[in-house]
Design a protein around this motif. Structure first.
Motif, PDB file in Angstrom:
ATOM      1  N   GLY A  90      73.320  83.934  24.296  1.00 50.16           N
ATOM      2  CA  GLY A  90      74.803  83.215  25.035  1.00 50.16           C
ATOM      3  C   GLY A  90      76.355  82.881  24.706  1.00 50.16           C
ATOM      4  O   GLY A  90      77.232  82.565  24.329  1.00 50.16           O
ATOM      5  N   GLU A 113      78.714  83.479  26.521  1.00 45.97           N
ATOM      6  CA  GLU A 113      79.178  82.524  27.475  1.00 45.97           C
ATOM      7  C   GLU A 113      79.975  81.038  26.897  1.00 45.97           C
ATOM      8  O   GLU A 113      80.262  80.336  27.801  1.00 45.97           O
ATOM      9  N   PHE A 171      66.648  90.189  26.133  1.00 42.19           N
ATOM     10  CA  PHE A 171      67.498  90.498  27.474  1.00 42.19           C
ATOM     11  C   PHE A 171      66.880  90.190  28.449  1.00 42.19           C
ATOM     12  O   PHE A 171      67.006  89.436  29.619  1.00 42.19           O
ATOM     13  N   GLN A 225      65.361  87.088  30.664  1.00 37.50           N
ATOM     14  CA  GLN A 225      65.921  86.870  30.496  1.00 37.50           C
ATOM     15  C   GLN A 225      67.206  87.476  32.225  1.00 37.50           C
ATOM     16  O   GLN A 225      67.369  86.756  33.228  1.00 37.50           O
ATOM     17  N   ASP A 226      67.140  88.750  32.148  1.00 37.14           N
ATOM     18  CA  ASP A 226      67.233  89.574  32.988  1.00 37.14           C
ATOM     19  C   ASP A 226      66.855  90.644  33.707  1.00 37.14           C
ATOM     20  O   ASP A 226      67.000  91.247  32.637  1.00 37.14           O
ATOM     21  N   ALA A 237      68.491  94.437  32.623  1.00 37.31           N
ATOM     22  CA  ALA A 237      68.859  94.006  31.294  1.00 37.31           C
ATOM     23  C   ALA A 237      68.556  95.889  31.057  1.00 37.31           C
ATOM     24  O   ALA A 237      68.889  96.569  29.582  1.00 37.31           O
ATOM     25  N   GLN A 252      77.896  93.497  31.233  1.00 31.18           N
ATOM     26  CA  GLN A 252      76.506  93.356  32.022  1.00 31.18           C
ATOM     27  C   GLN A 252      76.170  91.811  32.189  1.00 31.18           C
ATOM     28  O   GLN A 252      76.612  91.089  33.003  1.00 31.18           O
ATOM     29  N   ARG A 253      76.436  90.903  30.521  1.00 32.79           N
ATOM     30  CA  ARG A 253      76.831  89.811  30.696  1.00 32.79           C
ATOM     31  C   ARG A 253      78.016  89.163  31.347  1.00 32.79           C
ATOM     32  O   ARG A 253      78.024  88.114  31.512  1.00 32.79           O
TER      33      ARG A 253
END
Length: 275
Positions: free
Chosen positions: A139, A142, A194, A197-198, A201, A223-224
Motif C-alpha cells: 500500500g 495509497e 496482489f 486483495q483484488d 490483479a 490498477q491500484r
C-alpha cells in the motif's frame, strides 16, 4: 546552473506550471562503469565522491529557476510516508514523501522498482513514492495519496470525509520507468500477494513454465491507483520504451546488471513546487 541532460525524462502531464518534475537516466554524471554515469545510489558500491558530485549536479539542475533541495530517503520497500520540510534531514527511512513547501523536492529512487509522482490539479502539494512489488502490494501508493486528504473536520464521519477528500483532491499521477512486463519474472507468492486483495490483479500476471509468472508492475500500479480514485494517470504504459531491463543504454536495472557486474546504479524521479 547545470543544464539538464537531454536524455532525462520530463513528465508529459497537465500539472500546474509551478509544479516541476523530472526523472534522471544514466546520462550526465561522473560515475565510472558499471555505475556510468549518473548514479545517485549512495549504497550501490560506487565511489562516494562520484555520487556526491552527481547529487550536486541534480540539485543544480533542479535549481535552474530557484533554489531547490532534493531530500534523500533511505528506501526499505515499506509504506511509510515522510512529510518533508526545508530542514528535514537526509537518510530517513521511508518509501513515500510529500511536501506543500516550495523549494523542497520529493525524490523516489529506483533501478527496476516503479517511481510514482503525484500532485493535484491546483498544485497545492506534491508527493513521490518508490514502489517495488512488496511496497506496492502493501500500500505505498495509497500512503502517498493519504497526504492529499485534508484533516477530518470535527463531527464529520471519517468514511464520508475520505470519499469527499479523494474527489476533492483531484490527484494526478505520473509513473516512471520500471522493469517491464516481459522481464519481471516472479513466483506464485507475488501473484497471491496482489490477487488476495483484488482478483482483478490476475490480469497483470502471465503464466510461465515451472509455476512462475511474468508480472506487469506498472499495470498493477495503475490498477491500484484507479481503485483508490485516481483516474488521471500518465507516463509508463507498460510498453517497451519504459522497461529498465530492456533499455540498458538509458536506464539502470538491478535485475539486469547485478548478476553481471555485482552492482547497479540508481535513478531518481523528483517533484517539487517552485517558489
Amino acid at each position: 546552473m547545470a543544464a539538464q541532460p537531454a536524455d532525462w525524462l520530463r513528465p508529459d502531464w497537465p500539472a500546474p506550471a509551478h509544479v516541476h518534475a523530472v526523472c534522471t537516466t544514466r546520462a550526465g554524471g561522473v560515475s565510472a562503469a558499471p555505475w556510468d554515469s549518473f548514479n545517485l545510489g549512495r549504497y550501490a558500491g560506487d565511489d562516494p565522491a562520484a555520487v556526491r558530485a552527481n547529487w550536486a549536479t541534480l540539485q543544480a539542475v533542479l535549481s535552474a529557476e530557484g533554489p531547490v533541495r532534493p531530500v534523500y530517503l533511505r528506501q526499505v520497500h515499506g509504506t511509510v510516508l515522510q512529510p518533508l520540510l526545508a530542514d528535514t534531514p537526509d537518510g530517513i527511512e521511508a518509501d513515500a514523501c510529500t511536501t506543500a513547501q516550495a523549494g523542497v523536492a520529493c525524490v523516489a529512487m529506483a533501478a527496476d522498482c516503479l517511481p510514482v509522482l503525484f500532485t493535484d490539479r491546483a498544485g497545492t502539494r506534491v508527493a513521490a513514492a518508490h514502489a517495488g512489488w512488496r511496497g506496492l502490494a502493501a500500500g505505498v501508493l495509497e500512503s502517498a495519496l493519504e497526504s492529499f486528504q485534508p484533516p477530518a473536520l470535527a463531527g464529520q464521519a471519517q468514511a464520508a470525509m475520505k470519499k469527499e477528500a479523494i474527489e476533492a483532491a483531484d490527484v494526478i499521477a505520473w509513473l516512471g520507468p520500471c522493469i517491464g512486463p516481459t522481464a519481471f519474472e516472479v513466483g506464485p507468492e507475488v501473484r497471491e500477494a496482489f490477487c488476495v486483495q483484488d482478483g482483478a490483479a490476475a490480469a497483470h500476471f502471465q503464466p510461465r513454465a515451472g509455476g512462475k509468472y511474468l508480472a506487469d508492475l506498472a499495470g498493477l500500479a495503475r490498477q491500484r491507483l484507479r481503485a483508490a480514485g485516481v483516474e488521471r494517470l500518465y507516463g509508463n504504459d507498460s510498453s517497451p520504451a519504459w522497461c529498465t531491463v530492456g533499455n540498458p543504454s538509458r536506464f539502470f536495472s538491478y535485475r539486469r546488471d547485478n548478476p553481471r557486474f555485482g552492482a547497479s546504479g540508481r535513478m531518481a524521479a523528483c517533484i517539487w513546487l517552485a517558489g
